[in-house]
Scaffold this motif. Structure first.
Motif, short mmCIF file in Angstrom:
data_model
loop_
_atom_site.label_atom_id
_atom_site.label_comp_id
_atom_site.label_asym_id
_atom_site.label_seq_id
_atom_site.Cartn_x
_atom_site.Cartn_y
_atom_site.Cartn_z
N HIS A 168 1.28 -1.14 0.23
CA HIS A 168 0.29 0.29 -0.06
C HIS A 168 0.75 0.78 0.65
CE1 HIS A 168 0.29 -0.41 4.18
NE2 HIS A 168 0.69 0.84 4.37
N LYS A 169 0.99 1.86 -0.81
CA LYS A 169 0.87 3.37 -0.91
C LYS A 169 0.06 4.25 -0.69
CE LYS A 169 4.70 2.63 -3.92
NZ LYS A 169 5.06 2.49 -5.23
N PRO A 170 0.59 5.85 0.79
CA PRO A 170 1.82 6.10 0.65
C PRO A 170 1.63 4.59 2.17
CG PRO A 170 0.88 7.25 2.02
CD PRO A 170 -0.60 6.94 0.90
N SER A 171 2.83 4.18 2.80
CA SER A 171 3.02 3.29 3.66
C SER A 171 3.29 3.99 5.42
CB SER A 171 4.58 3.21 3.60
OG SER A 171 5.63 4.29 3.82
N HIS A 172 3.05 5.47 5.65
CA HIS A 172 2.20 5.57 6.52
C HIS A 172 1.21 6.81 6.90
CE1 HIS A 172 5.72 4.28 8.47
NE2 HIS A 172 6.54 5.12 7.46
#
Length: 286
Positions: A168-172
């Motif tokens: 998934h993106k963004p990771s955060h």
């Protein structure tokens, strides 16, 4: 002295042929070697395929015995899906030695001399040693000693069977933002690929939802999902039907960053400063 020890180990293994095999989840070190035909083999170029590495030497009896088993493996696996390479760990040997001893096999799969210390990179202490690297580049199997083809084929099928890898993106991600989910699905007759996601706030977890993922290229699926404003973490996985069977990926838990408060833009700051200057000048003329 080291070579004598290696010969002893080789002879010892030839008497037992099979030793217990083990699993590993370490990332496979990348390497490049020139094969006996002058072509460059680079491990990372085969990402998405199963790679079988056979560490051996021409003078090793069980290594010679195992070649016949590896030929059976080659005949019973797809060359497009399973890459095989035999690496001669004895730097004193030559391409001619390999062709002389293993001449009937050199056209079946890749052979190379270990001129770059790959055996040390993989911690090889016994020959033959077989290493299987999965589609994501992780060492999924390591076996010291010769191995029968039926067991090896079974292990390759297990590692190379239907699987789903997700990211998934963004990771955060931040609360209230859109998150892009991607899935690589390996197998035949892939259909009905869905993203399963459940969001949680400080006070409760909401009912999970499923959304269909779109195929953007062969075996690669994407979906975009917008998080709730009060989400502090979420769980997700990908579901699919492959070869008529329902499979799913690993479930991931993702912490969500707090939604940032809006701050005055640069243009507004300029306007406020200008108004302050005008107000100051007016005051001076009073």
């Amino acid at each position: 002295m080291k070579m004598k020890k290696l010969i002893f180990i080789c002879i010892f293994i030839s008497s037992i042929l099979l030793v217990p095999f083990g699993l590993s989840e370490e990332k496979a070190p990348d390497f490049s070697l020139e094969d006996i035909n002058g072509e460059i083999f680079t491990l990372s170029n085969h990402r998405g395929k199963i790679v079988l590495i056979d560490f051996m030497a021409t003078w090793c009896p069980p290594c010679r015995w195992e070649m016949h088993e590896l030929k059976k493996v080659r005949k019973n696996t797809s060359e497009e899906d399973v890459v095989m390479i035999s690496i001669d760990v004895d730097y004193r040997e030559s391409v001619d030695d390999i062709k002389r001893v293993f001449g009937e096999y050199v056209d079946e799969w890749i052979f190379a001399l270990d001129t770059k210390g790959v055996s040390q990179l993989y911690g090889i202490k016994v020959i033959p040693t077989l290493v299987i690297i999965d589609r994501e580049g992780y060492i999924s199997f390591r076996h010291e000693g010769a191995m029968h083809s039926d067991l090896l084929i079974s292990k390759i099928e297990e590692i190379g069977g239907p699987k789903i890898y997700v990211s998934h993106k963004p990771s955060h991600p931040k609360a209230g933002s859109a998150v892009k989910f991607s899935a690589e699905v390996y197998g035949k007759n892939v259909r009905n690929v869905r993203l399963w996601i459940q969001e949680c706030s400080k006070s409760m977890c909401y009912f999970p939802v499923e959304i269909n993922m779109s195929e953007v290229s062969s075996g690669h699926f994407d979906a975009t999902y917008t998080l709730r404003n009060d989400t502090i973490y979420f769980h997700y996985k990908v579901l699919a039907e492959v070869d008529g069977k329902n499979i799913e990926s690993q479930t991931f838990n993702v912490t969500v960053e707090k939604k940032s408060e809006k701050t005055p833009g640069f243009e507004l700051m300029i306007v406020l400063i200008a108004m302050l200057l005008i107000f100051t000048r007016v005051k001076k003329h009073e």
